[in-house]
Structure formats: structure tokens, C-alpha cells
Design a protein around this motif. Structure first.
Motif, PDB file in Angstrom:
ATOM      1  N   ILE A 133       0.771  -1.094  -0.032  1.00  0.00           N
ATOM      2  CA  ILE A 133       0.108   0.011   0.009  1.00  0.00           C
ATOM      3  C   ILE A 133       0.692   1.320  -0.095  1.00  0.00           C
ATOM      4  CG2 ILE A 133      -1.564   1.506   1.386  1.00  0.00           C
ATOM      5  CD1 ILE A 133      -2.844  -1.535   2.444  1.00  0.00           C
ATOM      6  N   PHE A 134       1.873   1.252   0.828  1.00  0.00           N
ATOM      7  CA  PHE A 134       2.804   2.388   1.101  1.00  0.00           C
ATOM      8  C   PHE A 134       3.363   2.631  -0.366  1.00  0.00           C
ATOM      9  CE2 PHE A 134       6.895   4.517   1.765  1.00  0.00           C
ATOM     10  CZ  PHE A 134       6.509   5.624   2.811  1.00  0.00           C
ATOM     11  N   ILE A 135       4.000   1.512  -0.863  1.00  0.00           N
ATOM     12  CA  ILE A 135       4.799   1.932  -2.191  1.00  0.00           C
ATOM     13  C   ILE A 135       3.709   1.950  -3.299  1.00  0.00           C
ATOM     14  CG2 ILE A 135       6.080   0.406  -3.921  1.00  0.00           C
ATOM     15  CD1 ILE A 135       7.298  -1.400  -1.634  1.00  0.00           C
TER      16      ILE A 135
ATOM     17  N   ALA B 200      -0.827   7.640   7.482  1.00  0.00           N
ATOM     18  CA  ALA B 200      -0.209   7.692   8.758  1.00  0.00           C
ATOM     19  C   ALA B 200      -1.063   7.425   9.840  1.00  0.00           C
ATOM     20  CB  ALA B 200       0.490   8.994   8.944  1.00  0.00           C
ATOM     21  N   GLN B 201      -2.308   7.635   9.686  1.00  0.00           N
ATOM     22  CA  GLN B 201      -3.453   7.605  10.662  1.00  0.00           C
ATOM     23  C   GLN B 201      -4.083   6.319  10.639  1.00  0.00           C
ATOM     24  OE1 GLN B 201      -2.859  10.259  12.352  1.00  0.00           O
ATOM     25  NE2 GLN B 201      -1.987  11.331  10.456  1.00  0.00           N
TER      26      GLN B 201
ATOM     27  N   HIS C 287       3.825   2.788   9.896  1.00  0.00           N
ATOM     28  CA  HIS C 287       4.712   3.389   8.843  1.00  0.00           C
ATOM     29  C   HIS C 287       5.767   1.995   8.497  1.00  0.00           C
ATOM     30  CE1 HIS C 287       7.357   5.326   5.967  1.00  0.00           C
ATOM     31  NE2 HIS C 287       6.769   6.460   6.374  1.00  0.00           N
ATOM     32  N   PRO C 288       5.789   1.398   7.342  1.00  0.00           N
ATOM     33  CA  PRO C 288       6.576   0.194   7.094  1.00  0.00           C
ATOM     34  C   PRO C 288       8.200   0.656   6.841  1.00  0.00           C
ATOM     35  CG  PRO C 288       5.342   0.739   5.095  1.00  0.00           C
ATOM     36  CD  PRO C 288       4.833   1.757   5.988  1.00  0.00           C
ATOM     37  N   TYR C 289       8.418   1.948   6.478  1.00  0.00           N
ATOM     38  CA  TYR C 289       9.762   2.204   6.224  1.00  0.00           C
ATOM     39  C   TYR C 289      10.055   3.725   6.951  1.00  0.00           C
ATOM     40  CZ  TYR C 289       9.031  -0.737   2.297  1.00  0.00           C
ATOM     41  OH  TYR C 289       8.786  -1.854   1.531  1.00  0.00           O
ATOM     42  N   ALA C 290       9.845   3.757   8.269  1.00  0.00           N
ATOM     43  CA  ALA C 290      10.002   5.116   8.922  1.00  0.00           C
ATOM     44  C   ALA C 290      11.459   5.687   9.244  1.00  0.00           C
ATOM     45  CB  ALA C 290       9.557   4.696  10.442  1.00  0.00           C
ATOM     46  N   ALA C 291      12.486   4.768   9.203  1.00  0.00           N
ATOM     47  CA  ALA C 291      13.584   5.388   9.156  1.00  0.00           C
ATOM     48  C   ALA C 291      14.448   5.595   7.892  1.00  0.00           C
ATOM     49  CB  ALA C 291      14.506   4.160   9.863  1.00  0.00           C
ATOM     50  N   ALA C 292      14.055   4.918   6.908  1.00  0.00           N
ATOM     51  CA  ALA C 292      14.730   5.135   5.565  1.00  0.00           C
ATOM     52  C   ALA C 292      13.871   6.346   5.095  1.00  0.00           C
ATOM     53  CB  ALA C 292      14.332   3.924   4.530  1.00  0.00           C
TER      54      ALA C 292
ATOM     55  N   LYS D   5      15.125   9.618   6.020  1.00  0.00           N
ATOM     56  CA  LYS D   5      16.709   9.953   5.249  1.00  0.00           C
ATOM     57  C   LYS D   5      16.348  10.281   3.975  1.00  0.00           C
ATOM     58  CE  LYS D   5      19.484   6.724   7.864  1.00  0.00           C
ATOM     59  NZ  LYS D   5      20.101   5.406   8.013  1.00  0.00           N
ATOM     60  N   ALA D   6      15.301   9.634   3.272  1.00  0.00           N
ATOM     61  CA  ALA D   6      15.188   9.905   1.760  1.00  0.00           C
ATOM     62  C   ALA D   6      14.256  11.226   1.575  1.00  0.00           C
ATOM     63  CB  ALA D   6      13.818   9.029   1.289  1.00  0.00           C
ATOM     64  N   THR D   7      13.753  11.860   2.752  1.00  0.00           N
ATOM     65  CA  THR D   7      13.028  13.126   2.653  1.00  0.00           C
ATOM     66  C   THR D   7      13.982  14.274   2.395  1.00  0.00           C
ATOM     67  OG1 THR D   7      11.188  12.448   3.988  1.00  0.00           O
ATOM     68  CG2 THR D   7      11.606  14.508   3.777  1.00  0.00           C
ATOM     69  N   HIS D   8      15.299  14.046   3.347  1.00  0.00           N
ATOM     70  CA  HIS D   8      16.010  15.074   3.058  1.00  0.00           C
ATOM     71  C   HIS D   8      16.932  15.217   1.811  1.00  0.00           C
ATOM     72  CE1 HIS D   8      15.713  16.453   7.216  1.00  0.00           C
ATOM     73  NE2 HIS D   8      15.702  14.834   7.655  1.00  0.00           N
ATOM     74  N   ILE D   9      17.262  14.026   1.323  1.00  0.00           N
ATOM     75  CA  ILE D   9      17.882  13.844  -0.095  1.00  0.00           C
ATOM     76  C   ILE D   9      16.907  14.291  -1.195  1.00  0.00           C
ATOM     77  CG2 ILE D   9      19.098  12.443  -1.557  1.00  0.00           C
ATOM     78  CD1 ILE D   9      19.591  10.693   1.109  1.00  0.00           C
ATOM     79  N   LEU D  10      15.701  13.830  -1.045  1.00  0.00           N
ATOM     80  CA  LEU D  10      14.980  14.167  -2.047  1.00  0.00           C
ATOM     81  C   LEU D  10      14.448  15.629  -2.305  1.00  0.00           C
ATOM     82  CD1 LEU D  10      11.960  11.551  -2.094  1.00  0.00           C
ATOM     83  CD2 LEU D  10      13.300  12.134  -4.045  1.00  0.00           C
ATOM     84  N   LEU D  11      14.288  16.227  -0.942  1.00  0.00           N
ATOM     85  CA  LEU D  11      13.939  18.040  -0.907  1.00  0.00           C
ATOM     86  C   LEU D  11      15.237  18.541  -1.625  1.00  0.00           C
ATOM     87  CD1 LEU D  11      12.475  20.112  -0.130  1.00  0.00           C
ATOM     88  CD2 LEU D  11      13.301  20.222   2.056  1.00  0.00           C
ATOM     89  N   LYS D  12      16.468  18.184  -1.339  1.00  0.00           N
ATOM     90  CA  LYS D  12      17.609  18.970  -1.810  1.00  0.00           C
ATOM     91  C   LYS D  12      17.708  18.820  -3.432  1.00  0.00           C
ATOM     92  CE  LYS D  12      20.089  18.511   2.435  1.00  0.00           C
ATOM     93  NZ  LYS D  12      21.300  18.021   3.238  1.00  0.00           N
ATOM     94  N   ILE D  13      17.530  17.520  -3.772  1.00  0.00           N
ATOM     95  CA  ILE D  13      17.560  17.312  -5.237  1.00  0.00           C
ATOM     96  C   ILE D  13      16.524  17.797  -5.974  1.00  0.00           C
ATOM     97  CG2 ILE D  13      17.262  15.453  -6.941  1.00  0.00           C
ATOM     98  CD1 ILE D  13      18.682  13.401  -4.977  1.00  0.00           C
TER      99      ILE D  13
END
Length: 315
Positions: free
Chosen positions: A13-15, A39-40, A44-49, A52-60
Motif C-alpha cells: 500500500i505504501f509503495i 499515517a493515521q 509506517h513500514p519504512y519509517a527510518a528510511a 533519510k530519503a526526505t532530506h535527500i529528495l528535497l535537496k535534489i
């Protein structure tokens, strides 16, 4: 056997939702809403990943938006917003300190919320937290406060902009000043129009550079090592992308496609942010920090909107 099947279905579902957020007809606001709903209703199946992905994606994504901008209009927008930037940053930091004292909020938490509101949301909090030696609880409360208000702003600001008949320039400037995080600034501005997007991105990134002097001041105040300071290097790459789009014809031709990729990346970023804002996050923030963040946000939003509208009448 039930737990692995449930966990697998949550991942699917998340993917699926993440892939949907990349489609051109899914706006940043809808992507954020999808994340918030998930979220409600599920873990979350990939909380930690995801964090990290949020910070990288935002910059790109921000760098990618540079390929749709002209350096001369970018400089012009930056000059227009500089007085607002200086006044609002010092004003928010001062008022934030006073509200924090009044509500008896932990000083580091209060400082992180104030800096996040004054400069650039989660990026400012991430940059300042090691300098302040903030603990994980203080960081999560500050981030939770900022992201909750960001989510509201993304939906609310375009409605208010149309209500007050703000021009593209006015709305772009207002977004950059009054919305905390770059992701929500770009999301709200892109919903309003291309010119608003260019102005909002430029002014917001100029604000983000204030992380450097504020971090330097914090190293002396909190007596920490200056090497812990995190400099936003991606802003330099955004400027290089803008220069390339202005002066290199081949890059200019590819620019619209790169911008489309950047916007898709931004929608995915906002989906990931929304997917991390569960009811547990809302609950963990607590009333006092949320009151401080909300009061600061309302004050800067009203003050900047009034100033922009008054200046427009004078001109």
C-alpha cells in the motif's frame, strides 16, 4: 503468520501510494494528504528510511527547480525579499524567545521551534540541533511542531492568496516568509503559479543561508564546536543549475523536463513527510510547544501579508 502478511500488505500500500504521488496529476497538496491519511490508518513500514530519503529528495528537487529559472530574475527576486528576510528572522527569534519563557518551554526546544519558524523549518532544526546539543526528544518535538503547521499552510495559503487577490509576486514572497519548510513553500507556490514558484524558491533559499550566521552565533552561545555546524551546500548547486539554464542552450532545452522531475520529487517528498505525521506525533509534541509554534506562525503570516499588501498600495 498473520503479522508478516499484514506487514507485507502495508508495504505494498505504501509503495503504491508513493508511486502515485509521482504522477503529474497528483499535486503536492494531494501527495501530502495521501501521506497524512496513511499515517493515521496504518503503521509506517519504512519509517527510518523515509526520514533519510526526505532530506535527500528535497535537496535534489530544489536543485532541479533551478533548471527552470533565469539568474537575472532570481537575483531580482532575492533583492526584493532581503529586507523582509532580515526583519522577519530577527523578529521571530526575539518573539519566540519571549513566548518560550512565558510558556516555560525547555529553552533548547523553544530555540529550535523559533529557528525553524524564522529560517527554513526542518533544515534549520537539523542544522542547529548538533550545535545546541539538543537531545532526540527536543528535536522531535520541534520537528513535529513545524511539520504539523507546514501541512496546514500548504492547503491554507493558496486559498488565502486567492481570497485577497494576491499577485504571483506577492504570493511567492509571502510564502517564502511565512511558511517554515522549503518543501511546503514550493508546494504552495507551485499551486499558485510559475512566477510565484520562482520567487518563493529564490527568497526561501536566501533565507536558508541564514542558517550559517545563526549557527555561528549558537556555537558561541552554547559553547560547542564550530565543526558541528551544517552548511546548506545544496543552495550553491541550485545557483549553478540556474546559471546553466541561463547561459547554456542545451541545458535550457532540457530545463522543462528537469523541472517536471523536480516537481515529481517534491510531491514524493511531501508524501513522505505526511506519512510520518501520525496521531502519535501530534500527541508527542504537547500543547505548549504547539502553542508557541502556532502563535509565531500566525504573527509572521499576518505581519508579512499586511506589509506586502501595504507596500503594493504605496507602489
Amino acid at each position: 503468520m498473520e503479522y508478516p502478511i499484514k506487514h507485507l500488505s502495508q508495504k505494498i500500500i505504501f509503495i503504491t501510494a508513493a508511486v502515485l504521488s509521482l504522477l503529474p496529476f497528483i499535486s503536492p497538496a494531494i501527495a501530502l494528504l495521501m501521506g497524512l491519511v496513511l499515517a493515521q490508518v496504518m503503521e509506517h513500514p519504512y519509517a527510518a528510511a523515509s526520514q533519510k530519503a526526505t532530506h535527500i529528495l528535497l535537496k535534489i528537487s530544489v536543485i532541479g527547480l533551478g533548471f527552470g529559472m533565469n539568474i537575472f530574475s532570481t537575483i531580482e527576486a532575492g533583492k526584493e525579499g532581503i529586507l523582509f528576510t532580515v526583519a522577519s528572522i530577527f523578529g521571530v527569534l526575539t518573539i519566540g524567545y519571549l513566548i518560550g519563557r512565558l510558556l516555560k518551554i525547555d529553552f533548547k526546544t523553544s530555540s529550535l521551534i523559533s529557528a525553524g519558524t524564522a529560517i527554513c523549518g526542518g533544515s534549520a532544526i537539523a542544522a542547529l540541533s548538533p550545535v545546541m546539543k539538543a537531545n532526540p526528544k527536543q528535536i522531535s518535538v520541534a520537528l513535529g511542531t513545524v511539520f504539523i503547521l507546514n501541512s496546514i499552510a500548504l492547503f491554507l495559503f493558496p486559498v488565502i492568496g486567492h481570497l485577497f487577490h494576491l499577485s504571483q509576486t506577492q504570493f511567492g514572497l509571502w510564502c517564502a516568509i511565512a511558511i517554515h519548510d522549503t518543501s511546503s513553500v514550493v508546494g504552495a507556490a507551485s499551486k499558485y503559479g510559475e512566477q510565484a514558484l520562482q520567487i518563493a524558491t529564490t527568497v526561501k533559499l536566501a533565507r536558508a543561508l541564514w542558517i550559517i550566521p545563526v549557527s555561528l552565533a549558537a556555537t558561541y552561545f552554547f559553547k560547542t564546536d564550530r565543526t558541528k555546524m551544517q552548511v546548506p551546500y545544496f543552495i550553491g548547486l541550485f545557483i549553478l543549475a540556474t546559471l546553466a539554464n541561463t547561459y547554456i542552450p542545451v541545458v535550457a532545452k532540457a530545463g522543462p523536463y528537469l523541472v517536471d522531475f523536480a516537481k515529481a520529487g517534491l510531491s514524493l517528498t511531501l508524501f513522505l513527510i505526511g506519512s510520518g505525521l501520525s496521531f502519535k506525533t501530534f500527541k508527542s509534541v504537547g500543547i505548549s510547544p504547539l502553542v508557541q509554534g502556532t502563535v509565531l506562525w500566525i504573527l509572521i503570516s499576518i505581519a508579512s501579508l499586511c506589509t506586502i499588501m501595504v507596500l503594493n498600495r504605496i507602489n
